[in-house]
Design a protein around this motif. Structure first.
Motif, PDB file in Angstrom:
ATOM      1  N   ARG A   1       0.835  -1.214   0.000  1.00 13.48           N
ATOM      2  CA  ARG A   1       0.000   0.000   0.000  1.00 13.48           C
ATOM      3  C   ARG A   1       0.863   1.254   0.000  1.00 13.48           C
ATOM      4  NH1 ARG A   1      -4.985  -1.506   4.089  1.00 13.48           N
ATOM      5  NH2 ARG A   1      -5.944  -3.040   2.708  1.00 13.48           N
ATOM      6  N   ALA A   2       1.954   1.228   0.737  1.00 18.17           N
ATOM      7  CA  ALA A   2       2.852   2.385   0.761  1.00 18.17           C
ATOM      8  C   ALA A   2       3.469   2.616  -0.613  1.00 18.17           C
ATOM      9  CB  ALA A   2       3.944   2.182   1.808  1.00 18.17           C
ATOM     10  N   VAL A   3       3.859   1.536  -1.288  1.00 20.89           N
ATOM     11  CA  VAL A   3       4.442   1.670  -2.629  1.00 20.89           C
ATOM     12  C   VAL A   3       3.402   2.191  -3.609  1.00 20.89           C
ATOM     13  CG1 VAL A   3       5.357   0.323  -4.564  1.00 20.89           C
ATOM     14  CG2 VAL A   3       6.253  -0.033  -2.279  1.00 20.89           C
ATOM     15  N   ARG A   4       2.176   1.658  -3.541  1.00 21.77           N
ATOM     16  CA  ARG A   4       1.113   2.133  -4.437  1.00 21.77           C
ATOM     17  C   ARG A   4       0.778   3.597  -4.182  1.00 21.77           C
ATOM     18  NH1 ARG A   4      -3.529  -1.504  -3.389  1.00 21.77           N
ATOM     19  NH2 ARG A   4      -2.175  -2.966  -2.334  1.00 21.77           N
ATOM     20  N   THR A   5       0.748   4.000  -2.916  1.00 22.54           N
ATOM     21  CA  THR A   5       0.453   5.396  -2.584  1.00 22.54           C
ATOM     22  C   THR A   5       1.558   6.309  -3.100  1.00 22.54           C
ATOM     23  OG1 THR A   5      -0.723   4.680  -0.603  1.00 22.54           O
ATOM     24  CG2 THR A   5      -0.047   6.982  -0.687  1.00 22.54           C
ATOM     25  N   ALA A   6       2.799   5.920  -2.931  1.00 24.09           N
ATOM     26  CA  ALA A   6       3.919   6.725  -3.429  1.00 24.09           C
ATOM     27  C   ALA A   6       3.869   6.829  -4.952  1.00 24.09           C
ATOM     28  CB  ALA A   6       5.245   6.120  -2.979  1.00 24.09           C
ATOM     29  N   SER A   7       3.552   5.731  -5.622  1.00 27.19           N
ATOM     30  CA  SER A   7       3.446   5.737  -7.074  1.00 27.19           C
ATOM     31  C   SER A   7       2.310   6.653  -7.535  1.00 27.19           C
ATOM     32  CB  SER A   7       3.219   4.314  -7.581  1.00 27.19           C
ATOM     33  OG  SER A   7       3.005   4.314  -8.968  1.00 27.19           O
ATOM     34  N   LEU A   8       1.176   6.591  -6.844  1.00 27.67           N
ATOM     35  CA  LEU A   8       0.039   7.431  -7.187  1.00 27.67           C
ATOM     36  C   LEU A   8       0.380   8.911  -6.999  1.00 27.67           C
ATOM     37  CD1 LEU A   8      -3.005   7.594  -7.956  1.00 27.67           C
ATOM     38  CD2 LEU A   8      -3.460   7.564  -5.498  1.00 27.67           C
ATOM     39  N   LEU A   9       1.029   9.232  -5.888  1.00 31.87           N
ATOM     40  CA  LEU A   9       1.419  10.618  -5.637  1.00 31.87           C
ATOM     41  C   LEU A   9       2.403  11.116  -6.687  1.00 31.87           C
ATOM     42  CD1 LEU A   9       1.757  10.696  -1.744  1.00 31.87           C
ATOM     43  CD2 LEU A   9      -0.012  11.748  -3.159  1.00 31.87           C
ATOM     44  N   LYS A  10       3.323  10.260  -7.106  1.00 30.91           N
ATOM     45  CA  LYS A  10       4.294  10.641  -8.133  1.00 30.91           C
ATOM     46  C   LYS A  10       3.578  10.906  -9.454  1.00 30.91           C
ATOM     47  CE  LYS A  10       8.509   8.988 -10.360  1.00 30.91           C
ATOM     48  NZ  LYS A  10       9.466   7.884 -10.466  1.00 30.91           N
ATOM     49  N   THR A  11       2.633  10.038  -9.821  1.00 33.55           N
ATOM     50  CA  THR A  11       1.892  10.210 -11.063  1.00 33.55           C
ATOM     51  C   THR A  11       1.055  11.484 -11.026  1.00 33.55           C
ATOM     52  OG1 THR A  11       1.785   7.809 -11.296  1.00 33.55           O
ATOM     53  CG2 THR A  11       0.238   9.101 -12.608  1.00 33.55           C
ATOM     54  N   LEU A  12       0.375  11.724  -9.891  1.00 29.43           N
ATOM     55  CA  LEU A  12      -0.429  12.940  -9.763  1.00 29.43           C
ATOM     56  C   LEU A  12       0.451  14.195  -9.802  1.00 29.43           C
ATOM     57  CD1 LEU A  12      -3.060  11.917  -7.058  1.00 29.43           C
ATOM     58  CD2 LEU A  12      -3.423  12.272  -9.505  1.00 29.43           C
ATOM     59  N   GLY A  13       1.624  14.128  -9.207  1.00 29.71           N
ATOM     60  CA  GLY A  13       2.542  15.265  -9.241  1.00 29.71           C
ATOM     61  C   GLY A  13       3.002  15.583 -10.650  1.00 29.71           C
ATOM     62  N   LYS A  14       3.314  14.539 -11.419  1.00 32.31           N
ATOM     63  CA  LYS A  14       3.724  14.756 -12.808  1.00 32.31           C
ATOM     64  C   LYS A  14       2.575  15.333 -13.626  1.00 32.31           C
ATOM     65  CE  LYS A  14       7.481  11.499 -13.467  1.00 32.31           C
ATOM     66  NZ  LYS A  14       7.983  10.384 -14.263  1.00 32.31           N
TER      67      LYS A  14
END
Length: 149
Positions: A68-81
């Protein structure tokens, strides 16, 4: 597995902590007398303590938390981009379309203002020409001051 055992205390036992003294000092003296060597200070870091907590949490729960932590970090990175790209598009569009549009509107406003001034000057000149009488001596000539004086 933990084995539970019931221990009964014998009043006749002469243990270190067992005393029949009713005062507090008697019990503290017996506790203080048991310390023969100073305790060693365990300099354990916070990271070591957190690593030790790993054994408390079951592996399936650890895996769930980590995924879940990895998925959340990935989602935040995608949203930031995506947000960065959106800001880039908006600012670039504003510079390429909005700035020239604003400059052309400003130029058009200047041209309209100049046309109004020229029209006012022409009307003032016509009033000056129409305001002079045709050489009649009985009428007084009125002095018309052109605009800008």
């Amino acid at each position: 597995m933990v084995k539970v055992e019931i221990v009964t205390e014998n009043e006749e036992s002469n243990g270190v902590y067992s005393s029949h003294a009713s005062s507090r000092t008697g019990s503290t003296e017996s506790v203080n007398s048991t310390k023969s060597e100073p305790e060693e200070v365990n300099e354990e870091t916070i990271l070591e303590r957190l690593a030790a907590l790993k054994d408390i949490i079951p592996p399936t729960t650890r895996y769930t938390i980590a995924s879940r932590a990895v998925r959340t970090a990935s989602l935040l990175k995608t949203l930031g981009k995506a947000a960065g790209n959106l800001v880039w598009i908006v600012t670039t569009s504003a510079l390429l379309v909005g700035l020239p549009l604003a400059l052309s509107l400003e130029d058009e406003a200047k041209i309209v203002q100049q046309e109004k001034e020229m029209l006012a000057q022409q009307q003032g000149a016509q009033q000056m020409i129409a305001g002079y009488p045709a050489s009649s001596s009985s009428q007084q000539q009125k002095g018309v001051v052109p605009p800008g004086f």
